[in-house]
Design an enzyme around this catalytic site. Structure first.
Site, PDB file in Angstrom:
ATOM      1  N   HIS A   1     -15.348  10.279   9.662  1.00 29.97           N
ATOM      2  CA  HIS A   1     -15.596   9.126  10.481  1.00 29.97           C
ATOM      3  C   HIS A   1     -16.960   8.307  10.072  1.00 29.97           C
ATOM      4  CE1 HIS A   1     -14.522   7.003  14.490  1.00 29.97           C
ATOM      5  NE2 HIS A   1     -15.058   6.179  13.636  1.00 29.97           N
TER       6      HIS A   1
ATOM      7  N   ARG B   1      -8.222   4.807  14.260  1.00 32.77           N
ATOM      8  CA  ARG B   1      -8.508   5.742  15.053  1.00 32.77           C
ATOM      9  C   ARG B   1      -7.367   6.964  14.895  1.00 32.77           C
ATOM     10  NH1 ARG B   1     -12.590   4.079  15.626  1.00 32.77           N
ATOM     11  NH2 ARG B   1     -13.744   3.553  17.616  1.00 32.77           N
TER      12      ARG B   1
HETATM   13  P1  NDP Z   1      -9.832  -6.380  16.386  1.00 32.22           P
HETATM   14  O1  NDP Z   1      -9.915  -5.978  18.020  1.00 32.22           O
HETATM   15  O2  NDP Z   1     -10.799  -7.586  15.946  1.00 32.22           O
HETATM   16  O3  NDP Z   1      -8.622  -6.679  15.947  1.00 32.22           O
HETATM   17  C1  NDP Z   1      -7.433  -5.803  16.174  1.00 32.22           C
HETATM   18  C2  NDP Z   1      -6.209  -6.293  15.575  1.00 32.22           C
HETATM   19  O4  NDP Z   1      -5.198  -5.286  15.882  1.00 32.22           O
HETATM   20  C3  NDP Z   1      -5.757  -7.550  15.910  1.00 32.22           C
HETATM   21  O5  NDP Z   1      -5.113  -8.280  14.720  1.00 32.22           O
HETATM   22  C4  NDP Z   1      -4.791  -7.268  17.128  1.00 32.22           C
HETATM   23  O6  NDP Z   1      -3.700  -8.142  16.816  1.00 32.22           O
HETATM   24  C5  NDP Z   1      -4.002  -5.991  16.347  1.00 32.22           C
HETATM   25  N1  NDP Z   1      -3.273  -5.146  17.417  1.00 32.22           N
HETATM   26  C6  NDP Z   1      -4.034  -4.833  18.610  1.00 32.22           C
HETATM   27  N2  NDP Z   1      -2.997  -4.133  19.452  1.00 32.22           N
HETATM   28  C7  NDP Z   1      -1.849  -4.366  18.753  1.00 32.22           C
HETATM   29  C8  NDP Z   1      -0.482  -3.915  19.077  1.00 32.22           C
HETATM   30  N3  NDP Z   1       0.037  -3.272  20.025  1.00 32.22           N
HETATM   31  N4  NDP Z   1       0.256  -4.079  17.997  1.00 32.22           N
HETATM   32  C9  NDP Z   1      -0.053  -5.034  16.691  1.00 32.22           C
HETATM   33  N5  NDP Z   1      -1.186  -5.277  16.565  1.00 32.22           N
HETATM   34  C10 NDP Z   1      -2.157  -5.039  17.469  1.00 32.22           C
HETATM   35  O7  NDP Z   1     -10.354  -5.018  15.810  1.00 32.22           O
HETATM   36  P2  NDP Z   1     -11.422  -4.686  14.262  1.00 32.22           P
HETATM   37  O8  NDP Z   1     -10.758  -5.203  13.303  1.00 32.22           O
HETATM   38  O9  NDP Z   1     -12.757  -5.024  14.543  1.00 32.22           O
HETATM   39  O10 NDP Z   1     -11.306  -3.260  14.342  1.00 32.22           O
HETATM   40  C11 NDP Z   1     -10.077  -2.306  14.331  1.00 32.22           C
HETATM   41  C12 NDP Z   1     -10.310  -1.059  14.778  1.00 32.22           C
HETATM   42  O11 NDP Z   1     -11.187  -0.523  13.647  1.00 32.22           O
HETATM   43  C13 NDP Z   1     -11.568  -0.679  15.863  1.00 32.22           C
HETATM   44  O12 NDP Z   1     -10.743  -0.796  17.284  1.00 32.22           O
HETATM   45  C14 NDP Z   1     -11.989   0.636  15.762  1.00 32.22           C
HETATM   46  O13 NDP Z   1     -10.941   1.698  16.358  1.00 32.22           O
HETATM   47  C15 NDP Z   1     -11.645   0.918  14.125  1.00 32.22           C
HETATM   48  N6  NDP Z   1     -13.209   0.904  13.686  1.00 32.22           N
HETATM   49  C16 NDP Z   1     -13.362   2.229  12.691  1.00 32.22           C
HETATM   50  C17 NDP Z   1     -14.602   2.394  11.854  1.00 32.22           C
HETATM   51  C18 NDP Z   1     -14.613   3.564  11.232  1.00 32.22           C
HETATM   52  O14 NDP Z   1     -15.672   3.855  10.783  1.00 32.22           O
HETATM   53  N7  NDP Z   1     -13.701   4.302  11.045  1.00 32.22           N
HETATM   54  C19 NDP Z   1     -15.630   1.656  12.203  1.00 32.22           C
HETATM   55  C20 NDP Z   1     -15.325   0.345  12.943  1.00 32.22           C
HETATM   56  C21 NDP Z   1     -14.136   0.110  13.602  1.00 32.22           C
HETATM   57  P3  NDP Z   1      -4.162  -9.782  17.589  1.00 32.22           P
HETATM   58  O15 NDP Z   1      -4.594 -10.405  16.270  1.00 32.22           O
HETATM   59  O16 NDP Z   1      -2.935 -10.364  17.799  1.00 32.22           O
HETATM   60  O17 NDP Z   1      -5.119  -9.549  18.658  1.00 32.22           O
END
Ligand code: NDP
Length: 316
Positions: A279, A231
């Site tokens: 995007h 994002r």
């Molecule tokens: P998930 O929700 O499966 O995983 C999120 C990861 O980020 C986890 O490892 C989590 O840690 C970590 N995280 C969250 N908050 C924090 C923090 N404060 N500090 C450190 N680590 C943190 O997300 P996805 O992998 O499915 O997707 C990631 C993002 O990709 C989505 O939220 C979306 O915004 C973006 N996206 C973009 C697309 C595009 O076309 N550009 C398409 C699809 C998604 P923990 O393992 O500890 O929970």
């Protein structure tokens, strides 16, 4: 009750995804479901399920019989924190291996482009110059993947398979074979200071908004490349632009921005060390995602908790 017997009304909203394709994919799983486009919703009180991507404000108003909100994608930042969400209704995200594979493909492309110095050959070609540059060994290139969730962990493993040195960072401790994982805010600066390429794969939450501040971007070694597929608001875009101009950041591949579409007069468009895509690093794929949506609808219909529920308090 089997999925093929489930009835009820589902409303669809997305300005980016093709309604007819989704309707047909869902009908193949749930032939008795009444699927309506948001523009022909009728009585909102009839809606039991919503499959939506960035619905407008007030979308959920008067959906008094709503039982499940299915986010048409992985990132739920545009859903959580809204005022019109009916209390206590579960929100699920799409967790689709095909979506993770598509995302990993983009991340691999963008990372290998830097790892193989392709931007410098692109520039040399424009000048008609044969500019030999000896390839670096992949293990000498350190790639930090911030966010090790469904998409991040998959991409990190694909990068590892290329022989790159992969550092991973998440909120809670994670163990992924072959990847040097760290967790928590107090380790972030160390991870950044060791990264030749950093890939942002974090959800946008109150904790991660602005995470890549000017100071954090400056933690990266001079000349490092930034890949943002998560994002735009994770990054201080003005500071990033300046650091790309000064050469502190060697390059950036950006799929997401603070404002989308990226305004026509934004300086990023004209920077030679920036690659912009609108995007689309990954999208939800109807043929593979419809099955899990149908399964969740069936679970809710039977009074069970759906799978892949997000935690609105956590924000992802
Ligand atoms: P998930 O929700 O499966 O995983 C999120 C990861 O980020 C986890 O490892 C989590 O840690 C970590 N995280 C969250 N908050 C924090 C923090 N404060 N500090 C450190 N680590 C943190 O997300 P996805 O992998 O499915 O997707 C990631 C993002 O990709 C989505 O939220 C979306 O915004 C973006 N996206 C973009 C697309 C595009 O076309 N550009 C398409 C699809 C998604 P923990 O393992 O500890 O929970």
């Amino acid at each position: 009750m089997r999925a093929s017997e489930i009835s009820g009304t589902l409303v669809f909203h997305s300005e980016f995804d093709d309604y007819a394709t989704w309707r047909d994919a869902l009908h193949a799983q749930l032939p008795r479901l009444d699927i309506r486009h948001a523009s022909e919703i009728g009585d909102p009180a009839e809606v039991r399920y919503a499959l939506a991507w960035k619905p407008p404000a007030g979308f959920f108003d008067r959906m008094v019989n709503l039982r499940l909100i299915i986010n048409l994608g992985a990132g739920v930042d545009s859903l959580v924190g809204r005022q019109d969400l009916p209390a206590g209704i579960p929100i699920t995200r799409i967790t689709d291996p095909n979506m993770a594979r598509m995302m990993a493909g983009y991340v691999l492309f963008a990372t290998l482009r830097y790892a193989r110095d392709i931007p410098s050959f692109e520039q040399a070609q424009k000048k008609g110059v044969w500019a030999y540059r000896h390839p670096r060994s992949p293990e000498d290139i350190r790639v930090a993947v911030l966010g090790l969730g469904e998409l991040g962990a998959y991409a990190a493993q694909e990068l590892r398979r290329q022989g790159l040195t992969v550092l991973g960072w998440s909120r809670s401790p994670r163990r992924i074979e072959g990847i040097q994982c760290r967790s928590g805010m107090d380790t972030l600066d160390t991870v950044l200071s060791q990264a030749d390429i950093v890939v942002l794969m974090l959800p946008l939450t109150p904790q991660t908004r602005g995470l890549m501040s000017r100071a954090r971007l400056q933690r990266l070694p001079r000349g490092a490349a930034l890949i943002n597929v998560a994002r735009g608001a994770l990054v201080d875009q003005a500071a990033m632009t300046e650091l790309l101009g000064s050469g502190h950041l060697g390059g950036a591949t950006l799929d997401v921005f603070e404002r989308e579409p990226l305004p026509a007069d934004d300086p990023l468009w004209r920077m030679e060390n920036v690659l912009i895509t609108p995007h689309l690093a990954s999208v939800a794929i109807p043929s593979s995602a419809a099955k899990q949506i149908a399964e969740n609808i069936a679970r809710v219909d039977q009074g069970q908790a759906p799978l892949n529920v997000i935690d609105p308090a956590r924000g992802y």
